[in-house]
Motif scaffolding. Structure first.
Motif, PDB file in Angstrom:
ATOM      1  N   GLY A 153     114.109  38.362 -38.060  1.00 41.65           N
ATOM      2  CA  GLY A 153     113.718  37.308 -37.133  1.00 41.65           C
ATOM      3  C   GLY A 153     112.419  36.652 -37.525  1.00 41.65           C
ATOM      4  N   GLY A 154     112.351  35.326 -37.286  1.00 43.75           N
ATOM      5  CA  GLY A 154     111.113  34.581 -37.496  1.00 43.75           C
ATOM      6  C   GLY A 154     110.945  34.152 -38.929  1.00 43.75           C
ATOM      7  N   GLU A 155     110.160  33.066 -39.066  1.00 45.82           N
ATOM      8  CA  GLU A 155     109.826  32.572 -40.384  1.00 45.82           C
ATOM      9  C   GLU A 155     108.598  31.687 -40.257  1.00 45.82           C
ATOM     10  N   PRO A 156     107.891  31.453 -41.379  1.00 50.84           N
ATOM     11  CA  PRO A 156     106.664  30.658 -41.306  1.00 50.84           C
ATOM     12  C   PRO A 156     106.959  29.185 -41.103  1.00 50.84           C
ATOM     13  N   ARG A 157     105.977  28.487 -40.538  1.00 49.03           N
ATOM     14  CA  ARG A 157     106.096  27.041 -40.362  1.00 49.03           C
ATOM     15  C   ARG A 157     105.562  26.379 -41.631  1.00 49.03           C
ATOM     16  N   LEU A 158     106.499  25.773 -42.402  1.00 47.38           N
ATOM     17  CA  LEU A 158     106.154  25.167 -43.683  1.00 47.38           C
ATOM     18  C   LEU A 158     106.316  23.654 -43.626  1.00 47.38           C
ATOM     19  N   ALA A 159     105.555  22.983 -44.463  1.00 48.11           N
ATOM     20  CA  ALA A 159     105.645  21.517 -44.535  1.00 48.11           C
ATOM     21  C   ALA A 159     106.961  21.106 -45.195  1.00 48.11           C
ATOM     22  N   ARG A 160     107.467  19.928 -44.816  1.00 50.57           N
ATOM     23  CA  ARG A 160     108.729  19.440 -45.391  1.00 50.57           C
ATOM     24  C   ARG A 160     108.540  19.027 -46.839  1.00 50.57           C
ATOM     25  N   THR A 161     107.395  18.569 -47.171  1.00 45.41           N
ATOM     26  CA  THR A 161     107.125  18.160 -48.544  1.00 45.41           C
ATOM     27  C   THR A 161     105.756  18.687 -48.942  1.00 45.41           C
ATOM     28  N   ILE A 162     105.572  18.832 -50.269  1.00 46.43           N
ATOM     29  CA  ILE A 162     104.292  19.264 -50.803  1.00 46.43           C
ATOM     30  C   ILE A 162     103.917  18.351 -51.951  1.00 46.43           C
ATOM     31  N   ASP A 163     102.639  18.396 -52.321  1.00 44.65           N
ATOM     32  CA  ASP A 163     102.140  17.586 -53.429  1.00 44.65           C
ATOM     33  C   ASP A 163     102.421  18.326 -54.734  1.00 44.65           C
ATOM     34  N   VAL A 164     103.331  17.747 -55.535  1.00 42.91           N
ATOM     35  CA  VAL A 164     103.722  18.425 -56.775  1.00 42.91           C
ATOM     36  C   VAL A 164     102.638  18.294 -57.845  1.00 42.91           C
ATOM     37  N   ASP A 165     101.716  17.322 -57.678  1.00 39.70           N
ATOM     38  CA  ASP A 165     100.646  17.158 -58.651  1.00 39.70           C
ATOM     39  C   ASP A 165      99.512  18.189 -58.455  1.00 39.70           C
ATOM     40  N   ARG A 166      99.485  18.811 -57.309  1.00 42.46           N
ATOM     41  CA  ARG A 166      98.430  19.799 -57.030  1.00 42.46           C
ATOM     42  C   ARG A 166      98.725  21.092 -57.793  1.00 42.46           C
ATOM     43  N   PRO A 167      97.759  21.609 -58.566  1.00 43.87           N
ATOM     44  CA  PRO A 167      98.021  22.835 -59.329  1.00 43.87           C
ATOM     45  C   PRO A 167      98.216  24.032 -58.414  1.00 43.87           C
ATOM     46  N   VAL A 168      99.000  24.951 -58.851  1.00 41.87           N
ATOM     47  CA  VAL A 168      99.298  26.166 -58.089  1.00 41.87           C
ATOM     48  C   VAL A 168      98.292  27.248 -58.480  1.00 41.87           C
ATOM     49  N   ASP A 169      97.515  27.723 -57.481  1.00 44.21           N
ATOM     50  CA  ASP A 169      96.529  28.763 -57.793  1.00 44.21           C
ATOM     51  C   ASP A 169      97.001  30.152 -57.405  1.00 44.21           C
ATOM     52  N   GLY A 170      98.044  30.238 -56.586  1.00 41.77           N
ATOM     53  CA  GLY A 170      98.600  31.542 -56.218  1.00 41.77           C
ATOM     54  C   GLY A 170      97.811  32.297 -55.168  1.00 41.77           C
ATOM     55  N   ARG A 171      96.751  31.694 -54.589  1.00 38.40           N
ATOM     56  CA  ARG A 171      95.967  32.404 -53.580  1.00 38.40           C
ATOM     57  C   ARG A 171      96.667  32.330 -52.225  1.00 38.40           C
ATOM     58  N   PRO A 172      96.774  33.453 -51.527  1.00 44.91           N
ATOM     59  CA  PRO A 172      97.472  33.453 -50.238  1.00 44.91           C
ATOM     60  C   PRO A 172      96.678  32.694 -49.175  1.00 44.91           C
ATOM     61  N   SER A 173      97.389  32.219 -48.173  1.00 46.17           N
ATOM     62  CA  SER A 173      96.793  31.552 -47.013  1.00 46.17           C
ATOM     63  C   SER A 173      97.603  31.934 -45.785  1.00 46.17           C
ATOM     64  N   THR A 174      97.066  31.623 -44.629  1.00 45.84           N
ATOM     65  CA  THR A 174      97.701  31.991 -43.358  1.00 45.84           C
ATOM     66  C   THR A 174      98.243  30.741 -42.682  1.00 45.84           C
ATOM     67  N   VAL A 175      99.487  30.828 -42.233  1.00 43.24           N
ATOM     68  CA  VAL A 175     100.134  29.721 -41.512  1.00 43.24           C
ATOM     69  C   VAL A 175     100.753  30.287 -40.255  1.00 43.24           C
ATOM     70  N   PRO A 176     100.906  29.472 -39.220  1.00 45.13           N
ATOM     71  CA  PRO A 176     101.547  29.967 -37.996  1.00 45.13           C
ATOM     72  C   PRO A 176     103.045  30.133 -38.178  1.00 45.13           C
TER      73      PRO A 176
END
Length: 508
Positions: A105-128
């Motif tokens: 049950g349950g899942e994180p609230r994620l954005a529908r789109t992301i910026d593909v030009d932004r580099p991926v750093d792999g650092r975790p973050s907290t989302v509701p």
């Protein structure tokens, strides 16, 4: 005392100490619990971040999603991933794909789109969470073909643990506050018990029990030092009250004695004046006798009033002049004047220590400091007293010299010595004039009162005492104290009297 309107009522020391201890103890517990809670939450989140960093989606999943062969339905968790992991995918253009991995049950609230030009750093973050109040810890991982994978773990365990610890901390803080308030109240009451005893003693003293004192006088504690200061203040208060009572008694006695002394000559003057008025034809001899008696009693009253005025003047302004005085010349003048007033009396001038206490030495100039007229009056009073209260054939000796203050030499108290002046510092230099006689001496009870005002020593056998005002020695002792010196008496029954006037000497 009532408090001022609009101001909070002041609390007692007991209440303030208990409140301060409670607040400090509770604050210390809560700070410790908050620090522990913060550390534990950080540690738990670090554990979640470690799990996210260790997890990578299988490469075949990216290929299936890219080729469109991945099923739309979510497979059972036991077949692919643990139930608490969630994996969502974004395509190369940054759009959120409907494909995901994980179950439960349950899942994180994620954005529908992301910026593909932004580099991926792999650092975790907290989302509701998408639904509910929970939070998720997410990390973005790069995939083949520009795809992105979002790996997420729920923070339900972390939040549950921190919530339980928070409730436990609040309970411990409340229990600590209650315990400190109860136990601290008893401890503060026990610690303030000596101060309470001081308070009760002060109330008793205020009620009139001046003989009480504080028993807690340990110099190692604050209350003990307060008790010492309080007892010192009480001793000074008792001494002041005793001095006040003694002063009042002496004043009443002085007024009664002065009235008695003035009443006798005043009655005589009044009687003889009325006699002259009632008998205008009395004989010239009797009239002359009445006039002589009136003049004699008026002179007696005048001398008494002058003595009283001198005592009052000495109390307000002890010395009118202060300068060097040759004590040897002063003593010689006194001996000469006594020889004129009492022709049959043998009066000798000798160095100090010839026949009494003090050191021996030759007769030499002794220069003191003071008012020569007042010092001459002291010597004159001493010589007149010696001539008045000893038989006519008793020799007198006036001694002049210097000494060091001590019980043996003079200036300090010892048995058989009487003075109303305070003793001089032990070992200090002093200049001395002694008037000694070989008369009958004085009994101890008479010697203790000889410097009192209006006191008259009972006449010894063989002595016809003319009687004075009883103020001579009182005036002499007052003059001596005004000069910073001392007038004292060494005597005993059958040992004669030695009156000693000591003046402070030059330390050099």
């Amino acid at each position: 005392m009532r408090g001022v309107p609009g101001r909070p009522r002041p609390r007692s020391l007991h209440t303030r100490l208990v409140l301060i201890a409670t607040v400090l103890a509770t604050a210390a517990v809560l700070v410790c619990q908050a620090t522990g809670l913060t550390l534990m939450r950080s540690w738990l989140i670090g554990q979640v971040d470690g799990r996210l960093a260790d997890f990578r989606p299988p490469p075949p999943v990216y290929r299936d999603i890219a080729e469109g062969t991945a099923p739309d339905r979510r497979p059972p968790a036991h077949e692919i991933l643990p139930s608490d992991f969630r994996v969502h995918f974004y395509d190369a253009e940054g759009r959120l794909l409907p494909h995901s991995l994980g179950s439960g049950g349950g899942e994180p609230r994620l954005a529908r789109t992301i910026d593909v030009d932004r580099p991926v750093d792999g650092r975790p973050s907290t989302v509701p969470a998408a639904d509910g109040d929970g939070d998720w810890r997410v990390a973005i991982e790069p995939g083949p073909g520009g795809m992105r994978a979002v790996v997420a773990l729920p923070l339900d365990t972390v939040q549950d643990a921190t919530a339980r610890l928070l409730r436990f901390s609040l309970a411990v803080g409340a229990a600590t506050a209650a315990g400190v308030m109860l136990l601290g109240s008893a401890a503060v009451r026990l610690g303030l018990r000596p101060l309470t005893r001081v308070e009760h003693t002060a109330r008793s003293i205020t009620g009139g029990a001046l003989e009480q004192s504080v028993t807690d006088t340990s110099p190692d504690t604050e209350v003990g030092r307060l008790g010492i200061a309080f007892n010192t203040m009480l001793d000074q208060l008792r001494a002041a009250l005793h001095r006040k009572d003694g002063t009042e008694r002496r004043l009443r006695r002085f007024m009664a004695d002065a009235g008695h002394e003035l009443r006798t000559p005043l009655t005589s003057v009044q009687g003889f004046a009325e006699l002259l008025l009632e008998e205008p034809h009395m004989s010239p001899a009797r009239r002359r006798e009445a006039h002589e008696l009136i003049a004699r009693n008026a002179g007696r009253m005048s001398r008494l009033v002058d003595s009283l005025f001198l005592l009052a003047k000495l109390g307000d302004a002890p010395t009118t002049e202060h300068g060097p005085v040759d004590l040897l010349s002063l003593a010689a003048d006194g001996v000469s004047a006594t020889a004129v007033r009492h022709p049959g009396r043998r009066v000798a001038l000798a160095p100090l220590g010839t026949c009494g206490p003090g050191g021996g030495g030759e007769l030499d100039v002794v220069e003191g400091s003071g008012d020569p007229h007042q010092l001459a009056q002291v010597l004159s009073n001493l010589l007149d007293n010696a001539c008045t209260h000893t038989p006519p054939d008793t020799p007198l000796q006036v001694r002049v010299g210097s000494l060091r203050v001590g019980p043996r030499t003079g200036g300090a108290d010892r048995p058989g010595r009487t003075s109303v002046n305070p003793p001089l510092p032990h070992g200090a230099p002093a200049h001395v004039i002694e008037v000694a006689d070989r008369g009958p001496g004085l009994a101890p009870q008479d010697a203790r009162q000889v410097f009192d005002r209006f006191y008259r020593v009972p006449p010894a056998s063989g002595v016809t005492c003319a009687g004075g005002s009883g103020l001579g020695l009182a005036i002499a002792s007052t003059i001596a104290e005004a000069h910073g010196g001392r007038l004292e008496l060494d005597t005993g029954p059958g040992e004669g009297c030695t009156f000693r006037l000591l003046l402070p000497g030059d330390p050099s």
